[in-house]
Motif scaffolding. Structure first.
Motif, PDB file in Angstrom:
ATOM      1  N   ARG A   1       1.029  -1.290  -0.052  1.00 25.85           N
ATOM      2  CA  ARG A   1       0.062  -0.069  -0.063  1.00 25.85           C
ATOM      3  C   ARG A   1       1.036   1.312   0.027  1.00 25.85           C
ATOM      4  NH1 ARG A   1      -4.146   0.768   4.962  1.00 25.85           N
ATOM      5  NH2 ARG A   1      -4.301  -1.524   4.249  1.00 25.85           N
ATOM      6  N   ALA A   2       0.405   2.302  -0.586  1.00 26.31           N
ATOM      7  CA  ALA A   2       1.362   3.426  -0.980  1.00 26.31           C
ATOM      8  C   ALA A   2       1.094   4.363   0.384  1.00 26.31           C
ATOM      9  CB  ALA A   2       1.014   4.341  -2.203  1.00 26.31           C
ATOM     10  N   ASP A   3       2.160   4.780   0.692  1.00 23.08           N
ATOM     11  CA  ASP A   3       2.076   5.963   1.748  1.00 23.08           C
ATOM     12  C   ASP A   3       1.515   7.327   1.179  1.00 23.08           C
ATOM     13  OD1 ASP A   3       2.902   8.455   3.455  1.00 23.08           O
ATOM     14  OD2 ASP A   3       4.345   7.048   4.391  1.00 23.08           O
ATOM     15  N   GLU A   4       0.229   7.754   1.953  1.00 21.82           N
ATOM     16  CA  GLU A   4      -0.467   8.862   1.112  1.00 21.82           C
ATOM     17  C   GLU A   4       0.432  10.228   1.021  1.00 21.82           C
ATOM     18  OE1 GLU A   4      -3.824   9.193   3.694  1.00 21.82           O
ATOM     19  OE2 GLU A   4      -4.664   7.340   2.993  1.00 21.82           O
ATOM     20  N   SER A   5       1.355  10.205   1.955  1.00 22.43           N
ATOM     21  CA  SER A   5       2.111  11.544   2.065  1.00 22.43           C
ATOM     22  C   SER A   5       3.245  11.426   0.956  1.00 22.43           C
ATOM     23  CB  SER A   5       2.897  11.919   3.332  1.00 22.43           C
ATOM     24  OG  SER A   5       3.681  10.699   3.766  1.00 22.43           O
ATOM     25  N   THR A   6       3.971  10.153   0.644  1.00 21.91           N
ATOM     26  CA  THR A   6       5.335  10.163  -0.294  1.00 21.91           C
ATOM     27  C   THR A   6       4.817   9.476  -1.553  1.00 21.91           C
ATOM     28  OG1 THR A   6       5.870   8.003   0.688  1.00 21.91           O
ATOM     29  CG2 THR A   6       6.660  10.133   1.816  1.00 21.91           C
ATOM     30  N   GLY A   7       3.685   8.703  -1.555  1.00 26.87           N
ATOM     31  CA  GLY A   7       3.142   7.772  -2.834  1.00 26.87           C
ATOM     32  C   GLY A   7       4.236   6.663  -3.102  1.00 26.87           C
ATOM     33  N   LYS A   8       5.190   6.418  -2.013  1.00 28.74           N
ATOM     34  CA  LYS A   8       5.875   5.204  -1.927  1.00 28.74           C
ATOM     35  C   LYS A   8       5.462   4.108  -1.329  1.00 28.74           C
ATOM     36  CE  LYS A   8       9.871   7.130  -3.697  1.00 28.74           C
ATOM     37  NZ  LYS A   8      10.728   6.524  -4.840  1.00 28.74           N
ATOM     38  N   TYR A   9       5.879   3.034  -1.324  1.00 32.29           N
ATOM     39  CA  TYR A   9       5.104   1.663  -0.884  1.00 32.29           C
ATOM     40  C   TYR A   9       6.329   1.152   0.122  1.00 32.29           C
ATOM     41  CZ  TYR A   9       1.845   1.671  -4.697  1.00 32.29           C
ATOM     42  OH  TYR A   9       0.616   1.941  -5.406  1.00 32.29           O
ATOM     43  N   HIS A  10       5.842   1.171   1.343  1.00 33.97           N
ATOM     44  CA  HIS A  10       6.789   0.746   2.318  1.00 33.97           C
ATOM     45  C   HIS A  10       6.385  -0.689   2.995  1.00 33.97           C
ATOM     46  CE1 HIS A  10       8.778   4.781   3.139  1.00 33.97           C
ATOM     47  NE2 HIS A  10       7.751   4.974   2.564  1.00 33.97           N
ATOM     48  N   GLY A  11       7.324  -1.462   3.213  1.00 37.54           N
ATOM     49  CA  GLY A  11       7.083  -2.631   3.808  1.00 37.54           C
ATOM     50  C   GLY A  11       8.376  -3.531   4.486  1.00 37.54           C
ATOM     51  N   ARG A  12       8.036  -4.763   4.758  1.00 37.36           N
ATOM     52  CA  ARG A  12       9.256  -5.360   5.573  1.00 37.36           C
ATOM     53  C   ARG A  12       9.212  -6.795   4.702  1.00 37.36           C
ATOM     54  NH1 ARG A  12       9.271  -4.495  12.098  1.00 37.36           N
ATOM     55  NH2 ARG A  12       9.279  -2.457  12.172  1.00 37.36           N
ATOM     56  N   LEU A  13      10.553  -7.352   4.554  1.00 37.02           N
ATOM     57  CA  LEU A  13      10.641  -8.440   4.040  1.00 37.02           C
ATOM     58  C   LEU A  13      11.067  -9.431   5.040  1.00 37.02           C
ATOM     59  CD1 LEU A  13      11.006 -10.617   1.516  1.00 37.02           C
ATOM     60  CD2 LEU A  13      13.103  -9.783   1.453  1.00 37.02           C
ATOM     61  N   PHE A  14      10.394 -10.484   5.538  1.00 40.28           N
ATOM     62  CA  PHE A  14      10.927 -11.492   6.607  1.00 40.28           C
ATOM     63  C   PHE A  14      11.306 -12.767   5.798  1.00 40.28           C
ATOM     64  CE2 PHE A  14       8.661  -8.385   9.107  1.00 40.28           C
ATOM     65  CZ  PHE A  14       9.290  -8.512  10.391  1.00 40.28           C
ATOM     66  N   ALA A  15      12.552 -13.166   5.953  1.00 40.62           N
ATOM     67  CA  ALA A  15      12.953 -14.316   5.264  1.00 40.62           C
ATOM     68  C   ALA A  15      13.824 -15.098   5.925  1.00 40.62           C
ATOM     69  CB  ALA A  15      13.711 -13.862   3.740  1.00 40.62           C
ATOM     70  N   LEU A  16      13.969 -16.405   5.752  1.00 38.40           N
ATOM     71  CA  LEU A  16      15.055 -17.425   6.181  1.00 38.40           C
ATOM     72  C   LEU A  16      16.015 -17.433   4.958  1.00 38.40           C
ATOM     73  CD1 LEU A  16      12.383 -19.872   7.831  1.00 38.40           C
ATOM     74  CD2 LEU A  16      13.620 -18.104   8.984  1.00 38.40           C
ATOM     75  N   VAL A  17      16.929 -17.696   5.249  1.00 34.63           N
ATOM     76  CA  VAL A  17      18.232 -17.982   4.267  1.00 34.63           C
ATOM     77  C   VAL A  17      18.793 -19.374   4.866  1.00 34.63           C
ATOM     78  CG1 VAL A  17      20.377 -17.338   3.103  1.00 34.63           C
ATOM     79  CG2 VAL A  17      18.640 -15.524   4.110  1.00 34.63           C
ATOM     80  N   ILE A  18      18.467 -20.378   4.002  1.00 32.99           N
ATOM     81  CA  ILE A  18      18.809 -21.763   4.541  1.00 32.99           C
ATOM     82  C   ILE A  18      19.631 -22.601   3.416  1.00 32.99           C
ATOM     83  CG2 ILE A  18      17.501 -23.961   4.771  1.00 32.99           C
ATOM     84  CD1 ILE A  18      14.972 -22.105   4.669  1.00 32.99           C
ATOM     85  N   ALA A  19      20.668 -23.312   4.281  1.00 31.24           N
ATOM     86  CA  ALA A  19      21.295 -24.196   3.501  1.00 31.24           C
ATOM     87  C   ALA A  19      22.081 -25.380   4.439  1.00 31.24           C
ATOM     88  CB  ALA A  19      22.582 -23.493   2.715  1.00 31.24           C
ATOM     89  N   GLU A  20      22.845 -26.219   3.905  1.00 34.09           N
ATOM     90  CA  GLU A  20      23.332 -27.219   4.764  1.00 34.09           C
ATOM     91  C   GLU A  20      24.709 -26.825   5.285  1.00 34.09           C
ATOM     92  OE1 GLU A  20      23.167 -31.098   2.971  1.00 34.09           O
ATOM     93  OE2 GLU A  20      21.089 -31.153   3.162  1.00 34.09           O
ATOM     94  N   ASN A  21      25.186 -25.778   4.931  1.00 33.84           N
ATOM     95  CA  ASN A  21      26.382 -25.296   5.475  1.00 33.84           C
ATOM     96  C   ASN A  21      26.629 -23.830   5.506  1.00 33.84           C
ATOM     97  OD1 ASN A  21      28.190 -24.196   3.121  1.00 33.84           O
ATOM     98  ND2 ASN A  21      27.529 -26.211   2.114  1.00 33.84           N
ATOM     99  N   TRP A  22      27.380 -23.416   6.572  1.00 29.77           N
ATOM    100  CA  TRP A  22      27.387 -21.865   6.848  1.00 29.77           C
ATOM    101  C   TRP A  22      27.837 -21.170   5.792  1.00 29.77           C
ATOM    102  CZ3 TRP A  22      23.881 -20.252   9.876  1.00 29.77           C
ATOM    103  CH2 TRP A  22      23.597 -20.766  10.976  1.00 29.77           C
ATOM    104  N   GLU A  23      28.849 -21.598   4.951  1.00 31.36           N
ATOM    105  CA  GLU A  23      29.365 -20.894   3.907  1.00 31.36           C
ATOM    106  C   GLU A  23      28.391 -20.672   2.790  1.00 31.36           C
ATOM    107  OE1 GLU A  23      30.633 -23.828   5.230  1.00 31.36           O
ATOM    108  OE2 GLU A  23      32.501 -22.921   6.068  1.00 31.36           O
ATOM    109  N   ARG A  24      27.659 -21.582   2.427  1.00 30.01           N
ATOM    110  CA  ARG A  24      26.346 -21.419   1.518  1.00 30.01           C
ATOM    111  C   ARG A  24      25.576 -20.691   2.051  1.00 30.01           C
ATOM    112  NH1 ARG A  24      25.347 -20.439  -3.666  1.00 30.01           N
ATOM    113  NH2 ARG A  24      23.235 -21.610  -4.116  1.00 30.01           N
ATOM    114  N   VAL A  25      25.177 -20.586   3.410  1.00 27.50           N
ATOM    115  CA  VAL A  25      24.057 -19.852   4.054  1.00 27.50           C
ATOM    116  C   VAL A  25      24.631 -18.160   3.955  1.00 27.50           C
ATOM    117  CG1 VAL A  25      23.094 -18.845   6.177  1.00 27.50           C
ATOM    118  CG2 VAL A  25      23.323 -21.227   5.632  1.00 27.50           C
ATOM    119  N   ASP A  26      25.806 -18.091   4.134  1.00 28.06           N
ATOM    120  CA  ASP A  26      26.471 -16.615   4.092  1.00 28.06           C
ATOM    121  C   ASP A  26      26.504 -16.036   2.701  1.00 28.06           C
ATOM    122  OD1 ASP A  26      26.633 -16.573   6.843  1.00 28.06           O
ATOM    123  OD2 ASP A  26      28.634 -17.233   6.934  1.00 28.06           O
TER     124      ASP A  26
END
Length: 448
Positions: free
Chosen positions: A410-435
């Motif tokens: 939804r657009a911010d009425e004052s700026t016309g920009k769309y604000h939000g948050r992205l919640f995500a899991l970054v998944i792999a079998e080893n930390w090197e790949r996760v990073d």
């Protein structure tokens, strides 16, 4: 309701047992105590309220989840394909964005009657909110639901940063160097002692007793900044003569660690999740799980959790508590920075191995997004897929976006920009790949 309810067992080996009615009433702190609200951001409050969807990570198919808005159908279908259980979802009739979710429930007679019928016809129904205040107690009473939580007054007492320090001191646990102050003069004295003593801290943190998500926490790194803050706190103190603050040194850290405990009604304490926190200043931005330890530190944290759980139970506390701690640069564990007598964002990502597999390693991340256009859940997943990042269950790797309502819709009425948050899991079998995947996600998030 039988006496068989045990949250951790119901979420793990007894997943077919009973029905849980879930409610994500984030912002409960304002009903417990007088918290200075600061500047009200309506758009931000709307996004925060839609974080309710992360409750789906805990739900079982027979459960009921109360949400202020129905989730995106494509989002629900994607979660189902990935292996998550989708419960029955109930939505209050009113969509008033200024009201909390519990207030919306209490204003909906039809929804209350539906919950009452459930309590009357099913043998094992447990009402499990994010936090319990007088509002959730009223919902339980009006519907005949068994609310599995300590009384609201006990919850309020546990969510007191000064009280948290006092618990740690009574248990003989290490605490941050600092003191409890009852006036701005005492705050000034504590600041001087911490910045000129041994060791001499470059920064000091001043904490109000209550607040969440970084609110009521002030990092002070100069006398000038202290003086500006004291002017503000002095105005507050004039109308609140019983005001107290906690003043502590700001430690250089090897790690911020969160551990979750569940205190059963019988007093049994279970430490069920230990994660390395990712913070920006004092605000949580994600977690790393499992912690990359050999075992000694984990055993120490389990011991700390059991001690704290027993102490909380002695004052009438039951339910989930999230405990923040630090490991200093010198390797000392300070096991209590604060205790949250409620669910935390970390709680909702505590049982993911059932879906992701026991070998999975992951980082949870969230990003604030500002876009020139509306971005739906399908839009975000398509972009991730084009970038080779979208979670692939067949190889247990990729980026799994676990909310849809928080995205820039939804657009911010004052700026016309769309604000939000992205919640995500970054998944792999080893930390090197996760990073590696995490770095790619960060680059992509900057271009959303």
């Amino acid at each position: 309701m039988s006496d068989s309810f045990h949250l951790i067992r119901w979420l793990t080996e007894e997943r077919c047992k009973g029905i849980i009615v879930w409610l994500f009433n984030i912002g409960a702190e304002r009903f417990w105590n007088q918290v200075q609200p600061g500047i009200v951001d309506v758009n931000e409050d709307r996004i925060v309220s839609r974080m309710e969807e992360m409750n789906l990570l805990l739900c079982r198919e027979q459960d009921i989840l109360i949400l202020r808005e129905a989730p995106n159908p494509e989002y629900l279908e994607q979660l189902r394909e990935w292996g998550f259980s989708i419960p029955r979802i109930l939505v209050p009739a009113s969509g008033d964005e200024r009201a909390g979710i519990s207030e919306l429930v209490l204003s909906d007679d039809e929804l209350l009657q539906e919950l009452k019928r459930l309590a009357e016809t099913e043998a094992d129904v447990a009402f499990v909110p994010y936090a319990a205040t007088r509002l959730e107690e009223e919902i339980a009473e009006r519907c005949g639901l068994s609310l599995f939580s300590a009384p609201a007054a006990v919850n309020a007492a546990v969510n007191d940063k000064i009280g948290n320090r006092e618990i740690a001191e009574r248990l003989g646990l290490p605490v941050c160097k600092g003191r409890i102050c009852e006036s701005v003069d005492e705050i000034r004295e504590a600041y001087m002692a911490l910045t000129t003593g041994e060791p001499a801290f470059e920064k000091v943190i001043i904490k109000e007793p209550y607040g969440a998500s970084g609110k009521g926490l002030y990092i002070v790194d100069s006398p000038e900044k202290l003086q500006t803050l004291l002017l503000r706190l002095n105005r507050y103190a004039r109308s609140h003569p019983d005001a107290r603050w906690l003043v502590e040194g700001w430690y250089s850290k090897l790690a911020d660690v969160n551990y979750q405990i569940y205190v059963s009604p019988e007093g049994e304490t279970e430490v069920f999740s230990i994660k390395q926190q990712m913070l920006r200043d004092t605000v949580y931005i994600g977690s790393r799980f499992p912690v990359p330890w050999e075992g000694e530190e984990e055993q120490l944290y389990r011991r700390f959790g059991e001690q704290i759980g027993q102490s909380l139970h002695s004052i009438g506390y039951t339910g989930v508590a999230g405990i923040d701690s630090i490991i200093t640069e010198q390797g000392e564990i300070i096991p209590v920075i604060e205790i949250n007598g409620r669910f935390t964002l970390s709680t909702y990502i505590s049982f993911l191995t059932r879906v992701l597999g026991e070998r999975a390693k992951f980082i949870s991340r969230y990003f604030k997004l500002v876009s020139d256009e509306s971005l739906s859940y399908a839009d975000v997943c398509r972009r991730l897929e084009r970038g080779g990042l979208l979670y692939n269950r067949s190889i247990d790797e990729g980026v799994l976006v676990y909310t849809s309502g928080t995205l820039p819709l939804r657009a911010d009425e004052s700026t016309g920009k769309y604000h939000g948050r992205l919640f995500a899991l970054v998944i792999a079998e080893n930390w090197e790949r996760v990073d590696e995947l995490n770095r790619k996600l960060e680059t992509m998030a900057d271009r959303f």
